[in-house]
Design a protein around this motif. Structure first.
Motif, PDB file in Angstrom:
ATOM      1  N   VAL A 106       0.855  -1.189   0.000  1.00 56.13           N
ATOM      2  CA  VAL A 106       0.000   0.000   0.000  1.00 56.13           C
ATOM      3  C   VAL A 106       0.888   1.236   0.000  1.00 56.13           C
ATOM      4  O   VAL A 106       1.801   1.350   0.831  1.00 56.13           O
ATOM      5  N   LEU A 107       0.621   2.130  -0.933  1.00 58.47           N
ATOM      6  CA  LEU A 107       1.302   3.426  -1.000  1.00 58.47           C
ATOM      7  C   LEU A 107       0.506   4.439  -0.194  1.00 58.47           C
ATOM      8  O   LEU A 107      -0.714   4.556  -0.355  1.00 58.47           O
ATOM      9  N   ILE A 108       1.184   5.173   0.679  1.00 57.20           N
ATOM     10  CA  ILE A 108       0.537   6.268   1.404  1.00 57.20           C
ATOM     11  C   ILE A 108       0.608   7.488   0.494  1.00 57.20           C
ATOM     12  O   ILE A 108       1.651   8.111   0.329  1.00 57.20           O
ATOM     13  N   LYS A 109      -0.525   7.798  -0.109  1.00 60.53           N
ATOM     14  CA  LYS A 109      -0.560   8.806  -1.168  1.00 60.53           C
ATOM     15  C   LYS A 109      -0.609  10.225  -0.617  1.00 60.53           C
ATOM     16  O   LYS A 109       0.039  11.122  -1.164  1.00 60.53           O
ATOM     17  N   SER A 110      -1.390  10.458   0.423  1.00 64.01           N
ATOM     18  CA  SER A 110      -1.416  11.787   1.038  1.00 64.01           C
ATOM     19  C   SER A 110      -1.988  11.696   2.440  1.00 64.01           C
ATOM     20  O   SER A 110      -2.574  10.680   2.828  1.00 64.01           O
ATOM     21  N   ALA A 111      -1.804  12.763   3.197  1.00 61.43           N
ATOM     22  CA  ALA A 111      -2.254  12.808   4.586  1.00 61.43           C
ATOM     23  C   ALA A 111      -2.610  14.252   4.944  1.00 61.43           C
ATOM     24  O   ALA A 111      -2.466  15.167   4.127  1.00 61.43           O
ATOM     25  N   HIS A 112      -3.091  14.426   6.158  1.00 61.51           N
ATOM     26  CA  HIS A 112      -3.440  15.758   6.662  1.00 61.51           C
ATOM     27  C   HIS A 112      -2.765  15.925   8.010  1.00 61.51           C
ATOM     28  O   HIS A 112      -2.719  14.980   8.807  1.00 61.51           O
ATOM     29  N   THR A 113      -2.224  17.084   8.265  1.00 58.83           N
ATOM     30  CA  THR A 113      -1.527  17.301   9.532  1.00 58.83           C
ATOM     31  C   THR A 113      -2.435  16.951  10.708  1.00 58.83           C
ATOM     32  O   THR A 113      -3.646  17.185  10.673  1.00 58.83           O
ATOM     33  N   TRP A 114      -1.826  16.416  11.752  1.00 60.41           N
ATOM     34  CA  TRP A 114      -2.570  15.956  12.922  1.00 60.41           C
ATOM     35  C   TRP A 114      -1.942  16.558  14.176  1.00 60.41           C
ATOM     36  O   TRP A 114      -0.732  16.452  14.378  1.00 60.41           O
ATOM     37  N   THR A 115      -2.741  17.211  14.977  1.00 63.17           N
ATOM     38  CA  THR A 115      -2.254  17.769  16.236  1.00 63.17           C
ATOM     39  C   THR A 115      -3.091  17.225  17.384  1.00 63.17           C
ATOM     40  O   THR A 115      -4.306  17.055  17.268  1.00 63.17           O
ATOM     41  N   ASP A 116      -2.426  16.952  18.488  1.00 65.08           N
ATOM     42  CA  ASP A 116      -3.079  16.493  19.713  1.00 65.08           C
ATOM     43  C   ASP A 116      -2.115  16.745  20.861  1.00 65.08           C
ATOM     44  O   ASP A 116      -1.152  17.517  20.714  1.00 65.08           O
ATOM     45  N   GLU A 117      -2.350  16.089  21.988  1.00 67.77           N
ATOM     46  CA  GLU A 117      -1.496  16.315  23.157  1.00 67.77           C
ATOM     47  C   GLU A 117      -0.038  15.942  22.876  1.00 67.77           C
ATOM     48  O   GLU A 117       0.882  16.597  23.349  1.00 67.77           O
ATOM     49  N   LEU A 118       0.140  14.903  22.075  1.00 68.13           N
ATOM     50  CA  LEU A 118       1.500  14.445  21.778  1.00 68.13           C
ATOM     51  C   LEU A 118       2.170  15.272  20.688  1.00 68.13           C
ATOM     52  O   LEU A 118       3.362  15.553  20.747  1.00 68.13           O
ATOM     53  N   SER A 119       1.410  15.662  19.696  1.00 67.46           N
ATOM     54  CA  SER A 119       1.943  16.407  18.554  1.00 67.46           C
ATOM     55  C   SER A 119       1.245  17.762  18.495  1.00 67.46           C
ATOM     56  O   SER A 119       0.177  17.895  17.894  1.00 67.46           O
ATOM     57  N   GLY A 120       1.853  18.752  19.107  1.00 69.19           N
ATOM     58  CA  GLY A 120       1.224  20.062  19.225  1.00 69.19           C
ATOM     59  C   GLY A 120       1.752  21.080  18.228  1.00 69.19           C
ATOM     60  O   GLY A 120       2.240  20.732  17.143  1.00 69.19           O
ATOM     61  N   SER A 121       1.682  22.335  18.611  1.00 69.67           N
ATOM     62  CA  SER A 121       2.052  23.428  17.709  1.00 69.67           C
ATOM     63  C   SER A 121       3.525  23.390  17.323  1.00 69.67           C
ATOM     64  O   SER A 121       3.898  23.760  16.212  1.00 69.67           O
ATOM     65  N   HIS A 142      -3.048  22.358   5.575  1.00 68.77           N
ATOM     66  CA  HIS A 142      -3.767  21.379   4.769  1.00 68.77           C
ATOM     67  C   HIS A 142      -3.023  21.006   3.484  1.00 68.77           C
ATOM     68  O   HIS A 142      -3.414  20.063   2.797  1.00 68.77           O
ATOM     69  N   LYS A 143      -1.949  21.730   3.166  1.00 69.43           N
ATOM     70  CA  LYS A 143      -1.166  21.422   1.969  1.00 69.43           C
ATOM     71  C   LYS A 143       0.178  20.767   2.284  1.00 69.43           C
ATOM     72  O   LYS A 143       0.899  20.363   1.377  1.00 69.43           O
ATOM     73  N   LEU A 144       0.501  20.657   3.550  1.00 74.81           N
ATOM     74  CA  LEU A 144       1.809  20.139   3.943  1.00 74.81           C
ATOM     75  C   LEU A 144       2.034  18.695   3.493  1.00 74.81           C
ATOM     76  O   LEU A 144       3.150  18.319   3.124  1.00 74.81           O
ATOM     77  N   TYR A 209     -11.980  14.369   3.516  1.00 76.97           N
ATOM     78  CA  TYR A 209     -10.740  15.086   3.202  1.00 76.97           C
ATOM     79  C   TYR A 209     -10.458  15.110   1.703  1.00 76.97           C
ATOM     80  O   TYR A 209      -9.349  15.451   1.293  1.00 76.97           O
ATOM     81  N   ALA A 210     -11.451  14.787   0.887  1.00 74.75           N
ATOM     82  CA  ALA A 210     -11.242  14.705  -0.559  1.00 74.75           C
ATOM     83  C   ALA A 210     -10.616  15.967  -1.166  1.00 74.75           C
ATOM     84  O   ALA A 210      -9.760  15.865  -2.048  1.00 74.75           O
ATOM     85  N   PRO A 211     -10.993  17.182  -0.720  1.00 76.37           N
ATOM     86  CA  PRO A 211     -10.376  18.378  -1.309  1.00 76.37           C
ATOM     87  C   PRO A 211      -8.888  18.520  -1.026  1.00 76.37           C
ATOM     88  O   PRO A 211      -8.204  19.312  -1.678  1.00 76.37           O
ATOM     89  N   TYR A 212      -8.372  17.760  -0.052  1.00 79.56           N
ATOM     90  CA  TYR A 212      -6.981  17.925   0.375  1.00 79.56           C
ATOM     91  C   TYR A 212      -6.075  16.792  -0.069  1.00 79.56           C
ATOM     92  O   TYR A 212      -4.895  16.766   0.284  1.00 79.56           O
ATOM     93  N   CYS A 213      -6.593  15.829  -0.845  1.00 81.41           N
ATOM     94  CA  CYS A 213      -5.751  14.723  -1.290  1.00 81.41           C
ATOM     95  C   CYS A 213      -5.018  15.112  -2.573  1.00 81.41           C
ATOM     96  O   CYS A 213      -5.084  16.256  -3.032  1.00 81.41           O
ATOM     97  N   THR A 214      -4.290  14.168  -3.149  1.00 78.84           N
ATOM     98  CA  THR A 214      -3.467  14.465  -4.320  1.00 78.84           C
ATOM     99  C   THR A 214      -4.297  15.017  -5.473  1.00 78.84           C
ATOM    100  O   THR A 214      -3.935  16.008  -6.101  1.00 78.84           O
ATOM    101  N   ARG A 215      -5.406  14.347  -5.773  1.00 85.11           N
ATOM    102  CA  ARG A 215      -6.350  14.836  -6.778  1.00 85.11           C
ATOM    103  C   ARG A 215      -7.759  14.500  -6.294  1.00 85.11           C
ATOM    104  O   ARG A 215      -8.065  13.341  -6.051  1.00 85.11           O
ATOM    105  N   ASN A 216      -8.587  15.515  -6.178  1.00 82.77           N
ATOM    106  CA  ASN A 216      -9.928  15.341  -5.627  1.00 82.77           C
ATOM    107  C   ASN A 216     -10.778  14.458  -6.550  1.00 82.77           C
ATOM    108  O   ASN A 216     -11.087  14.844  -7.679  1.00 82.77           O
TER     109      ASN A 216
END
Length: 231
Positions: A106-121, A142-144, A209-216
């Motif tokens: 499986v290829l990880i094609k795209s993702a969206h930044t994730w923040t929480d207690e462990l991964s903050g600002s 959203h473009k990172l 998250y369709a608008p933020y993937c490689t191609r909607n």
């Protein structure tokens, strides 16, 4: 100015998915990885991104690297589920996970930044430093990770470090943080040359998250039942 709080790395580590999670059919794995969070520890920070787009590949179809045969570079594809396979694409690094069956992944094609207690600002700021835009400015969050090479650049993942390795849960892992996609879009993969099984619908997208993937896949002109299916 006080520094953002960072959870002690030696205390509560994120709960990694076991290797057995990856030992399943490539399409099933591609769907089940949507919503999961990739975490990569860099120094005192956990850089994190929520998977929103994946592609399944099989040894017996022409779109896969494994269809070209075994080589030392491709050996991770032929190992048990849960090995990391990385390669260079368009000048950047790409991240894949081996699935059940030799040559399947499986290829990880795209993702969206994730923040929480462990991964903050502070983690988000580091990802923006890792992956600035063409003018050297910080990318919008959203473009990172909106593409396979952008994702690896933002997370600091490199082919020489991780190719053909197992996960090291103290440094790199995939975590189930809870939320799962309400709807999944199934459609054709991207960048497959003509005549190499480009028609196969092995790409999966978290519909929210369709608008933020490689191609909607929901862009204008696309027709449900012909160009994509909503699962």
């Amino acid at each position: 100015m006080p520094k953002p709080a960072v959870r002690a790395l030696t205390s509560t580590l994120p709960k990694a998915l076991p290797d057995a999670f990856f030992d399943r059919d490539a399409q099933v794995l591609a769907r089940d990885l949507l919503g999961k969070v990739i975490r990569h520890r860099v120094g005192e920070l956990w850089l994190s991104a929520r998977i929103i787009e994946t592609e399944a590949y099989y040894r017996d179809e022409k779109g896969s690297h494994a269809s070209l045969g075994y080589t030392e570079k491709r050996k991770a594809l032929f190992l048990d589920g849960g090995y990391i396979y990385m390669y260079y694409a368009r000048g950047g690094d790409s991240l894949n996970f081996s699935a059940q069956g030799a040559g399947n992944a499986v290829l990880i094609k795209s993702a969206h930044t994730w923040t929480d207690e462990l991964s903050g600002s502070a983690s988000l700021a580091q990802m923006q430093l890792n992956n600035p835009d063409a003018q050297g400015r910080p990318r919008p969050s959203h473009k990172l990770c909106a593409g396979q090479t952008l994702l690896c650049k933002a997370l600091g993942l490199k082919v020489p470090v991780w190719d053909a390795k197992r996960f090291d849960h103290a440094v790199l892992l995939v975590e189930d943080t809870g939320p799962v996609p309400d709807h999944i879009i199934q459609t054709t993969r991207l960048g497959i040359p003509r005549g190499r099984d480009e028609h196969l619908m092995y790409r999966f997208v978290d519909a929210a998250y369709a608008p933020y993937c490689t191609r909607n896949p929901l862009r204008r002109g696309q027709v449900e039942g012909r160009d994509y299916f909503l699962l």
